[in-house]
Design a protein around this motif. Structure first.
Motif, PDB file in Angstrom:
ATOM      1  N   ALA A 107       0.848  -1.188   0.018  1.00 33.04           N
ATOM      2  CA  ALA A 107      -0.221   0.118  -0.043  1.00 33.04           C
ATOM      3  C   ALA A 107       0.901   1.224   0.029  1.00 33.04           C
ATOM      4  CB  ALA A 107      -0.844  -0.202   1.193  1.00 33.04           C
ATOM      5  N   THR A 108       0.295   2.516  -0.472  1.00 33.78           N
ATOM      6  CA  THR A 108       1.042   3.694  -0.358  1.00 33.78           C
ATOM      7  C   THR A 108       1.338   4.240   1.015  1.00 33.78           C
ATOM      8  OG1 THR A 108      -0.742   4.895  -1.145  1.00 33.78           O
ATOM      9  CG2 THR A 108       0.972   4.224  -2.679  1.00 33.78           C
ATOM     10  N   LEU A 109       2.324   4.783   1.244  1.00 35.72           N
ATOM     11  CA  LEU A 109       2.541   5.571   2.765  1.00 35.72           C
ATOM     12  C   LEU A 109       3.075   6.871   2.269  1.00 35.72           C
ATOM     13  CD1 LEU A 109       4.321   3.942   5.745  1.00 35.72           C
ATOM     14  CD2 LEU A 109       3.624   6.455   5.287  1.00 35.72           C
ATOM     15  N   ASP A 110       2.332   7.655   2.429  1.00 35.39           N
ATOM     16  CA  ASP A 110       2.869   9.487   2.023  1.00 35.39           C
ATOM     17  C   ASP A 110       3.509   9.786   3.097  1.00 35.39           C
ATOM     18  OD1 ASP A 110       1.288   9.923  -0.748  1.00 35.39           O
ATOM     19  OD2 ASP A 110      -0.141   8.733   0.501  1.00 35.39           O
ATOM     20  N   CYS A 111       4.902  10.450   2.623  1.00 34.93           N
ATOM     21  CA  CYS A 111       5.921  10.848   3.842  1.00 34.93           C
ATOM     22  C   CYS A 111       5.981  12.220   3.921  1.00 34.93           C
ATOM     23  CB  CYS A 111       7.310   9.990   3.230  1.00 34.93           C
ATOM     24  SG  CYS A 111       6.955   8.591   3.412  1.00 34.93           S
ATOM     25  N   GLY A 112       4.963  13.085   3.659  1.00 30.07           N
ATOM     26  CA  GLY A 112       5.048  14.611   4.170  1.00 30.07           C
ATOM     27  C   GLY A 112       4.080  15.222   3.442  1.00 30.07           C
ATOM     28  N   THR A 113       3.486  16.325   3.936  1.00 29.09           N
ATOM     29  CA  THR A 113       2.769  17.223   3.629  1.00 29.09           C
ATOM     30  C   THR A 113       2.902  18.314   2.463  1.00 29.09           C
ATOM     31  OG1 THR A 113       1.814  17.333   5.667  1.00 29.09           O
ATOM     32  CG2 THR A 113       1.189  19.342   4.701  1.00 29.09           C
ATOM     33  N   LEU A 114       2.030  18.515   1.428  1.00 27.59           N
ATOM     34  CA  LEU A 114       2.608  19.252   0.506  1.00 27.59           C
ATOM     35  C   LEU A 114       1.148  20.218  -0.100  1.00 27.59           C
ATOM     36  CD1 LEU A 114       3.290  17.772  -2.991  1.00 27.59           C
ATOM     37  CD2 LEU A 114       2.160  16.579  -1.252  1.00 27.59           C
ATOM     38  N   ASN A 115       1.571  21.322  -0.716  1.00 29.40           N
ATOM     39  CA  ASN A 115       0.596  22.213  -1.443  1.00 29.40           C
ATOM     40  C   ASN A 115       0.088  21.271  -2.561  1.00 29.40           C
ATOM     41  OD1 ASN A 115       0.369  24.252   0.055  1.00 29.40           O
ATOM     42  ND2 ASN A 115       2.027  25.341  -1.053  1.00 29.40           N
ATOM     43  N   PHE A 116      -1.335  21.222  -2.909  1.00 30.96           N
ATOM     44  CA  PHE A 116      -1.705  20.356  -4.100  1.00 30.96           C
ATOM     45  C   PHE A 116      -2.583  21.150  -5.049  1.00 30.96           C
ATOM     46  CE2 PHE A 116      -3.081  15.908  -5.034  1.00 30.96           C
ATOM     47  CZ  PHE A 116      -2.001  15.336  -5.015  1.00 30.96           C
ATOM     48  N   ASP A 132      -6.068  26.128  -3.142  1.00 30.68           N
ATOM     49  CA  ASP A 132      -5.915  26.043  -1.747  1.00 30.68           C
ATOM     50  C   ASP A 132      -5.946  24.662  -0.996  1.00 30.68           C
ATOM     51  OD1 ASP A 132      -6.403  28.860  -1.436  1.00 30.68           O
ATOM     52  OD2 ASP A 132      -8.540  28.727  -1.773  1.00 30.68           O
ATOM     53  N   GLU A 133      -5.671  23.531  -1.926  1.00 32.53           N
ATOM     54  CA  GLU A 133      -5.642  22.252  -1.295  1.00 32.53           C
ATOM     55  C   GLU A 133      -4.175  21.991  -0.733  1.00 32.53           C
ATOM     56  OE1 GLU A 133      -7.740  19.400  -3.979  1.00 32.53           O
ATOM     57  OE2 GLU A 133      -9.222  20.333  -2.550  1.00 32.53           O
ATOM     58  N   ILE A 134      -4.360  21.388   0.549  1.00 36.02           N
ATOM     59  CA  ILE A 134      -3.033  20.912   1.123  1.00 36.02           C
ATOM     60  C   ILE A 134      -3.256  19.411   1.424  1.00 36.02           C
ATOM     61  CG2 ILE A 134      -1.749  20.984   3.358  1.00 36.02           C
ATOM     62  CD1 ILE A 134      -2.778  23.910   3.645  1.00 36.02           C
ATOM     63  N   MET A 161       7.235  13.080  -9.283  1.00 35.58           N
ATOM     64  CA  MET A 161       8.014  14.172  -9.699  1.00 35.58           C
ATOM     65  C   MET A 161       7.150  14.966 -10.575  1.00 35.58           C
ATOM     66  SD  MET A 161      11.692  12.609  -9.843  1.00 35.58           S
ATOM     67  CE  MET A 161      12.455  14.342  -9.893  1.00 35.58           C
ATOM     68  N   GLY A 162       7.118  16.248 -10.368  1.00 33.21           N
ATOM     69  CA  GLY A 162       6.350  17.302 -11.236  1.00 33.21           C
ATOM     70  C   GLY A 162       4.932  17.694 -10.687  1.00 33.21           C
ATOM     71  N   VAL A 163       4.671  17.329  -9.497  1.00 37.52           N
ATOM     72  CA  VAL A 163       3.257  17.958  -8.765  1.00 37.52           C
ATOM     73  C   VAL A 163       3.533  19.438  -8.591  1.00 37.52           C
ATOM     74  CG1 VAL A 163       1.784  17.798  -6.926  1.00 37.52           C
ATOM     75  CG2 VAL A 163       2.808  15.728  -7.876  1.00 37.52           C
ATOM     76  N   ASN A 164       2.385  20.044  -8.595  1.00 38.16           N
ATOM     77  CA  ASN A 164       2.607  21.750  -8.390  1.00 38.16           C
ATOM     78  C   ASN A 164       2.387  21.947  -6.937  1.00 38.16           C
ATOM     79  OD1 ASN A 164       2.166  24.275  -8.464  1.00 38.16           O
ATOM     80  ND2 ASN A 164       0.211  24.373  -9.097  1.00 38.16           N
ATOM     81  N   GLY A 165       3.637  22.075  -6.469  1.00 29.08           N
ATOM     82  CA  GLY A 165       3.834  21.968  -4.973  1.00 29.08           C
ATOM     83  C   GLY A 165       4.908  20.858  -4.495  1.00 29.08           C
ATOM     84  N   GLY A 166       5.348  19.931  -5.191  1.00 29.28           N
ATOM     85  CA  GLY A 166       6.482  19.205  -5.044  1.00 29.28           C
ATOM     86  C   GLY A 166       7.614  19.506  -5.878  1.00 29.28           C
TER      87      GLY A 166
END
Ligand code: KMH
Ligand code: ZN
Length: 274
Positions: free
Chosen positions: A105-114, A117-119, A173-178
Motif C-alpha cells: 500500500a502507499t505511505l505518503d511521507c509528508g505534507t505538500l501544497n496540492f 487552496d488544497e493541502i 515528480m512534477g506535482v505543483n507543490g512538490g
C-alpha cells in the motif's frame, strides 16, 4: 540489471473523464483498465477507487469489490491500494483498504501544497501511525515522496522502527507543490536513498516518459497511468492505461531492459510469492 517493474496507477482520485473519457470509475471500468495495463506488462496496479459517479472513496467495501474483481481475472497481479485517498479525508478513512491485508500500500511521507487552496496533509504522527499499521498488517509500504525532505522523514522514521528495510520509494515528480520533474532533481532523489532500497519514478504530465527513460537506464522502476498523466503524446489523449504501459515496454526494450512479471516483481521487492 534487475528486470523492470512497471506500476500502473490506473485511476487516481483527482483525474476525471473530462480529462480523459477512459478514466475508470465503475468496477467494470477498473477491471478493464487494470487488465489492459497488466496485459501490456504492468506487474503492479496502484489503485484508488471511485463511486460510479467518479467521487473518490476509501471505502473498504468498494476496495474489496474492485480488488476481488481484478484478482478474479488476473490472479497474480500485485494490487497496491492507495492510503493517500483524496485531499481532506481523515487518517482512518484513508487506512481502510489496509484492513484487507494487501501485499503493498502507499505511505505518503509528508505534507505538500496540492494546487489552489488544497493541502495534502501527512503530519509526522500520521506517517508513524500509517507505518505502524502497515507493519502490524504485514503490508510493504511504497513510500510516496513528493520532495527530498520526505525521503529524510522516511529515513528518520525507519531509524525509529516505523518503517522496515528494505525500503521501496516512489518518487512522484512534477506535482505543483512538490519537487520538479527535471533530471537534476531525479538524480538528487535517487542518490538520497539507501543502497539496499528500491525505487520507482512517477513523472507527472509531460515528465512521465522522460523520467521513465531515466529510471530504465538507471536500474530503477517506473510508474505510469492516468493518475499521473492522461496523454500518450503531446496533444494526444491515451486510449487506455495499457497504451501508456506499452510505451514504457517499448522504451525499455529499445534500451535493453527486460520487463518483470508479477512473480519477479515480488522477488525484487521482497514480497511473499503467491
Ligand atoms: N490523491 C492524492 C491526494 C497516494 O496514492 O498515496 C494522494 C495520492 C497518493 O494519490
Ligand atoms: Zn495514488
Amino acid at each position: 540489471m534487475e528486470k523492470l517493474i512497471i506500476t500502473a496507477a490506473i485511476c487516481g482520485a483527482e483525474v476525471t473523464k473530462e480529462h480523459n473519457p477512459n478514466v475508470p470509475y465503475t468496477v467494470e471500468e477498473c477491471v478493464r483498465e487494470a487488465g489492459l495495463a497488466y496485459e501490456a506488462g504492468a506487474s503492479i496496479i496502484h489503485l484508488h477507487v471511485r463511486e460510479d459517479d467518479g467521487t473518490p472513496t476509501q471505502s473498504k467495501d468498494r476496495f474489496k469489490v474492485v480488488m476481488d474483481a481484478i484478482h478474479a481475472k488476473y490472479p497474480d497481479v500485485i494490487i497496491q491500494p492507495s492510503t493517500g485517498g483524496a485531499v481532506g479525508m481523515s487518517n482512518d478513512e484513508r487506512l481502510q483498504p489496509t484492513e484487507l491485508n494487501p501485499e503493498m500500500a502507499t505511505l505518503d511521507c509528508g505534507t505538500l501544497n496540492f494546487g489552489g487552496d488544497e493541502i495534502f496533509e501527512n503530519t509526522e504522527n500520521t506517517i508513524k501511525y500509517f507505518g505502524e499499521k502497515m507493519i502490524e498488517r504485514g503490508i510493504k509500504p511504497e513510500l510516496e515522496v513528493f520532495d527530498k525532505s520526505m525521503i529524510d522523514m522516511a529515513l528518520r522514521l525507519h531509524k525509529k522502527g516505523f518503517i522496515q528495510s528494505p525500503m521501496h520509494f516512489d518518487f512522484v515528480m512534477g506535482v505543483n507543490g512538490g519537487i520538479s520533474g527535471t533530471l537534476r532533481d531525479f538524480v538528487f532523489l535517487r542518490e538520497s536513498i539507501p543502497a539496499d532500497a528500491t525505487y520507482t519514478v512517477a513523472g507527472i504530465g509531460r515528465f512521465e516518459f522522460p523520467l521513465a527513460v531515466a529510471a530504465i537506464v538507471d536500474g530503477g522502476h517506473v510508474r505510469v497511468g492516468f493518475e499521473d498523466n492522461t496523454m500518450i503524446a503531446k496533444g494526444q489523449v491515451a486510449e487506455s492505461n495499457g497504451q501508456l504501459v506499452e510505451k514504457v515496454v517499448r522504451l525499455a526494450k529499445e534500451l535493453g531492459r527486460e520487463i518483470a512479471t508479477p512473480a519477479e516483481a515480488r522477488e525484487i521487492l521482497g514480497l511473499k510469492q503467491k
